[in-house]
Design a protein around this motif. Sequence first.
Motif, PDB file in Angstrom:
ATOM      1  N   GLU A   1       0.826  -1.209   0.000  1.00  0.00           N
ATOM      2  CA  GLU A   1       0.000   0.000   0.000  1.00  0.00           C
ATOM      3  C   GLU A   1       0.860   1.259   0.000  1.00  0.00           C
ATOM      4  OE1 GLU A   1      -3.434   0.338  -0.271  1.00  0.00           O
ATOM      5  OE2 GLU A   1      -3.123  -1.738  -0.895  1.00  0.00           O
ATOM      6  N   LEU A   2       1.989   1.194   0.693  1.00  0.00           N
ATOM      7  CA  LEU A   2       2.899   2.330   0.705  1.00  0.00           C
ATOM      8  C   LEU A   2       3.520   2.553  -0.670  1.00  0.00           C
ATOM      9  CD1 LEU A   2       4.676   1.833   4.140  1.00  0.00           C
ATOM     10  CD2 LEU A   2       3.281   3.786   3.465  1.00  0.00           C
ATOM     11  N   VAL A   3       3.901   1.466  -1.320  1.00  0.00           N
ATOM     12  CA  VAL A   3       4.448   1.567  -2.676  1.00  0.00           C
ATOM     13  C   VAL A   3       3.400   2.160  -3.615  1.00  0.00           C
ATOM     14  CG1 VAL A   3       5.232   0.237  -4.684  1.00  0.00           C
ATOM     15  CG2 VAL A   3       6.163  -0.247  -2.414  1.00  0.00           C
ATOM     16  N   LYS A   4       2.154   1.751  -3.441  1.00  0.00           N
ATOM     17  CA  LYS A   4       1.067   2.301  -4.248  1.00  0.00           C
ATOM     18  C   LYS A   4       0.918   3.800  -4.013  1.00  0.00           C
ATOM     19  CE  LYS A   4      -3.938   1.886  -5.023  1.00  0.00           C
ATOM     20  NZ  LYS A   4      -5.181   1.160  -4.633  1.00  0.00           N
ATOM     21  N   ALA A   5       0.950   4.206  -2.748  1.00  0.00           N
ATOM     22  CA  ALA A   5       0.813   5.621  -2.415  1.00  0.00           C
ATOM     23  C   ALA A   5       1.965   6.437  -2.977  1.00  0.00           C
ATOM     24  CB  ALA A   5       0.740   5.795  -0.897  1.00  0.00           C
ATOM     25  N   LEU A   6       3.175   5.894  -2.885  1.00  0.00           N
ATOM     26  CA  LEU A   6       4.344   6.588  -3.407  1.00  0.00           C
ATOM     27  C   LEU A   6       4.315   6.661  -4.928  1.00  0.00           C
ATOM     28  CD1 LEU A   6       6.982   5.040  -0.987  1.00  0.00           C
ATOM     29  CD2 LEU A   6       6.296   7.444  -1.064  1.00  0.00           C
ATOM     30  N   ASN A   7       3.795   5.616  -5.551  1.00  0.00           N
ATOM     31  CA  ASN A   7       3.648   5.625  -7.005  1.00  0.00           C
ATOM     32  C   ASN A   7       2.674   6.722  -7.433  1.00  0.00           C
ATOM     33  OD1 ASN A   7       3.910   4.434  -9.763  1.00  0.00           O
ATOM     34  ND2 ASN A   7       1.762   3.912  -9.444  1.00  0.00           N
ATOM     35  N   ASN A   8       1.587   6.864  -6.686  1.00  0.00           N
ATOM     36  CA  ASN A   8       0.609   7.906  -6.996  1.00  0.00           C
ATOM     37  C   ASN A   8       1.197   9.303  -6.841  1.00  0.00           C
ATOM     38  OD1 ASN A   8      -1.387   6.027  -7.554  1.00  0.00           O
ATOM     39  ND2 ASN A   8      -2.229   6.069  -5.483  1.00  0.00           N
ATOM     40  N   GLN A   9       2.199   9.425  -5.969  1.00  0.00           N
ATOM     41  CA  GLN A   9       2.856  10.716  -5.769  1.00  0.00           C
ATOM     42  C   GLN A   9       3.876  11.020  -6.861  1.00  0.00           C
ATOM     43  OE1 GLN A   9       2.270  13.014  -3.165  1.00  0.00           O
ATOM     44  NE2 GLN A   9       0.497  11.717  -2.817  1.00  0.00           N
ATOM     45  N   GLY A  10       4.191  10.018  -7.693  1.00  0.00           N
ATOM     46  CA  GLY A  10       5.156  10.225  -8.773  1.00  0.00           C
ATOM     47  C   GLY A  10       6.589   9.934  -8.401  1.00  0.00           C
ATOM     48  N   VAL A  11       6.807   9.273  -7.265  1.00  0.00           N
ATOM     49  CA  VAL A  11       8.169   8.984  -6.799  1.00  0.00           C
ATOM     50  C   VAL A  11       8.958   8.178  -7.829  1.00  0.00           C
ATOM     51  CG1 VAL A  11       9.476   7.599  -5.131  1.00  0.00           C
ATOM     52  CG2 VAL A  11       7.721   9.192  -4.342  1.00  0.00           C
ATOM     53  N   PHE A  12       8.296   7.242  -8.501  1.00  0.00           N
ATOM     54  CA  PHE A  12       9.016   6.344  -9.400  1.00  0.00           C
ATOM     55  C   PHE A  12       9.239   6.939 -10.789  1.00  0.00           C
ATOM     56  CE2 PHE A  12       6.813   3.637  -6.261  1.00  0.00           C
ATOM     57  CZ  PHE A  12       7.949   3.138  -5.631  1.00  0.00           C
ATOM     58  N   LEU A  13       8.839   8.200 -10.972  1.00  0.00           N
ATOM     59  CA  LEU A  13       9.180   8.905 -12.213  1.00  0.00           C
ATOM     60  C   LEU A  13      10.620   9.393 -12.181  1.00  0.00           C
ATOM     61  CD1 LEU A  13       5.955  11.084 -12.702  1.00  0.00           C
ATOM     62  CD2 LEU A  13       6.606   9.038 -13.990  1.00  0.00           C
ATOM     63  N   LEU A  14      11.210   9.398 -10.991  1.00  0.00           N
ATOM     64  CA  LEU A  14      12.565   9.897 -10.818  1.00  0.00           C
ATOM     65  C   LEU A  14      13.571   8.760 -10.739  1.00  0.00           C
ATOM     66  CD1 LEU A  14      11.917  12.655  -8.121  1.00  0.00           C
ATOM     67  CD2 LEU A  14      12.229  12.976 -10.574  1.00  0.00           C
ATOM     68  N   LYS A  15      14.721   8.973 -11.336  1.00  0.00           N
ATOM     69  CA  LYS A  15      15.793   7.996 -11.256  1.00  0.00           C
ATOM     70  C   LYS A  15      16.213   7.840  -9.798  1.00  0.00           C
ATOM     71  CE  LYS A  15      20.449   7.055 -13.015  1.00  0.00           C
ATOM     72  NZ  LYS A  15      21.558   7.581 -13.864  1.00  0.00           N
ATOM     73  N   GLY A  16      16.323   6.617  -9.349  1.00  0.00           N
ATOM     74  CA  GLY A  16      16.691   6.359  -7.967  1.00  0.00           C
ATOM     75  C   GLY A  16      15.502   6.167  -7.054  1.00  0.00           C
ATOM     76  N   GLY A  17      14.288   6.336  -7.602  1.00  0.00           N
ATOM     77  CA  GLY A  17      13.091   6.193  -6.789  1.00  0.00           C
ATOM     78  C   GLY A  17      12.936   4.798  -6.213  1.00  0.00           C
ATOM     79  N   VAL A  18      13.175   3.784  -7.038  1.00  0.00           N
ATOM     80  CA  VAL A  18      13.018   2.399  -6.593  1.00  0.00           C
ATOM     81  C   VAL A  18      14.011   2.068  -5.485  1.00  0.00           C
ATOM     82  CG1 VAL A  18      13.263  -0.023  -7.262  1.00  0.00           C
ATOM     83  CG2 VAL A  18      12.011   1.555  -8.741  1.00  0.00           C
ATOM     84  N   SER A  19      15.272   2.425  -5.683  1.00  0.00           N
ATOM     85  CA  SER A  19      16.296   2.084  -4.693  1.00  0.00           C
ATOM     86  C   SER A  19      16.067   2.828  -3.381  1.00  0.00           C
ATOM     87  CB  SER A  19      17.693   2.388  -5.241  1.00  0.00           C
ATOM     88  OG  SER A  19      17.815   3.761  -5.576  1.00  0.00           O
TER      89      SER A  19
END
Length: 223
Positions: free
Chosen positions: A184-202
């Motif tokens: 659920e946290l990953v989902k929330a962070l994805n909705n915030q656009g965190v994974f649009l940035l390089k290094g977001g996953v790590s």
Amino acid sequence: MDEQRAILETYFPIASLITSIVGPKCEVVIHDIFNPEQSVIYLTNGHISGRKVGDGATDLVLKLLKGNLNQDQPFIANYIAEGPNGQKFRSSTYFIRNHKGELIGLMCINIDITQMKIAEEWIQHLLYGDSSVTPQVKEDPPEEKQVTEYLQGNVEDLLRHMIKTVLGKLDVTKDRLTSHEKQELVKALNNQGVFLLKGGVSEVARSLGISEPTVYRYLQKLK
């Protein structure tokens, strides 16, 4: 020069004009939304927020890219933004579109009101002192309807800020999170656009205490 860049550059003089009118406490930034890691292509008075040309997108820009804000309106005005050193800004954003009406960039106007807020508190104290008679303050709208922004051009710092904001809403520490809660946290962070940035996953993997493949697996489940 492509058409998109040409359109964005027509706003450079407008940005400088606004700064000249409002004064040295006003920063105006032009963002190219298709290059989130280096979205800042022009700015005036960048010393106010500490940003420069070539810096990355803000959390607000990422939310726009994820479709989490209404893009049909021509602008959003008078929301509160925060700088990396705790500064407070009264901010507004104009949506820049191409000839087809497609969103291609943003012109963000940020007025530093940090000292004004301090003066406001001092005036309130002079007017009302410590008595029980206090002015009526208009309640803020629900949090989810508020527009806020974190004015930081450093991608790594922005990632940490966004992740900390989401994790800060939890009642438990990360080592006590269940697998479902982490998803659920990953989902929330994805909705915030965190994974649009390089290094977001790590950075998310490190913050949640899970592996990068696990983050990718959670993201795959969202599709």
